[in-house]
Design an enzyme around this catalytic site. Structure first.
Site, mmCIF file in Angstrom:
data_model
loop_
_atom_site.group_PDB
_atom_site.id
_atom_site.type_symbol
_atom_site.label_atom_id
_atom_site.label_comp_id
_atom_site.label_asym_id
_atom_site.label_seq_id
_atom_site.Cartn_x
_atom_site.Cartn_y
_atom_site.Cartn_z
ATOM 1 N N VAL A 9 0.871 -1.176 0.000
ATOM 2 C CA VAL A 9 0.000 0.000 0.000
ATOM 3 C C VAL A 9 0.906 1.223 0.000
ATOM 4 O O VAL A 9 2.079 1.142 0.350
ATOM 5 C CB VAL A 9 -0.972 0.019 1.211
ATOM 6 C CG1 VAL A 9 -1.995 -1.101 1.114
ATOM 7 C CG2 VAL A 9 -0.222 -0.047 2.525
ATOM 8 N N SER A 10 0.342 2.356 -0.407
ATOM 9 C CA SER A 10 1.169 3.548 -0.599
ATOM 10 C C SER A 10 1.447 4.349 0.664
ATOM 11 O O SER A 10 2.464 5.015 0.758
ATOM 12 C CB SER A 10 0.517 4.468 -1.631
ATOM 13 O OG SER A 10 0.417 3.797 -2.862
#
Length: 187
Positions: A9-10
């Site tokens: 995930v970012s």
């Protein structure tokens, strides 16, 4: 054939749980996960550990291709590296099989769309910043360097390398903020 999962995930606020559960359901015993931007491969240490570990006959499993790469070049580099080592790539939410021409074409199309999405997001962000500047509400990011702290340490005789280390900045940045010897002579 051993299945290895990769989840990403970012941002730190996002949750990896859904991806990890999908990878476990796909049969992955080992899953590497990280909270890093997909825009730059160099900062994704868990991905690199996994890529270094994979052997011929293994399969790298992701939930979606955009979890693996955000640019077409990065995706192609990873796929080329995997193929050269005899490692397959699969996605749980997309019909990807790098061993077939159709699967490779589909992978390339997804990569193009992932890069397109990233570029659109960047353009929208820049447009928003310009609009905020025009309204006078954008002041830029938080200052990361205190020029006075650099100058004070330099005046106290601390060497530039030590200043850089102490403040967590580069030596070049230190030199930008300390007076040059010719500036001191003209004062």
């Amino acid at each position: 054939m051993t299945l290895f999962g990769y989840a990403r995930v970012s941002t730190s606020e996002q949750d990896l749980g859904i991806q990890q559960a999908a990878l476990r359901a796909a049969g992955c015993q080992t899953i590497r996960a990280e909270k890093k931007s997909g825009a730059e491969r160099g900062s994704r240490t868990e991905l690199q550990i996994l890529l270094d570990f994979l052997r011929e006959g293994d399969t790298l499993v992701v939930t979606r291709i955009d979890r693996l790469a955000r640019s077409m070049k990065d995706l192609q580099d990873i796929v080329h590296e995997l193929k050269g080592r005899g490692v397959a790539l699969k996605a749980t939410e997309q019909p990807i099989d790098t061993g077939t021409a159709t699967g490779k074409a589909f992978l390339d199309m997804l990569g193009v769309f992932a890069e397109f999405e990233t570029n659109l997001r960047r353009e929208r962000q820049l447009e928003g910043i310009e609009a905020a500047k025009a309204r006078g509400v954008y002041r830029g990011g938080k200052a990361r360097i205190d020029p006075e702290a650099v100058r004070k340490l330099a005046a106290d005789g601390v060497k530039p390398a030590h200043i850089a280390r102490q403040l967590g900045i580069s030596r070049g940045t230190v030199y930008r903020f300390i007076p040059k010897p010719e500036d001191a002579g003209s004062a």
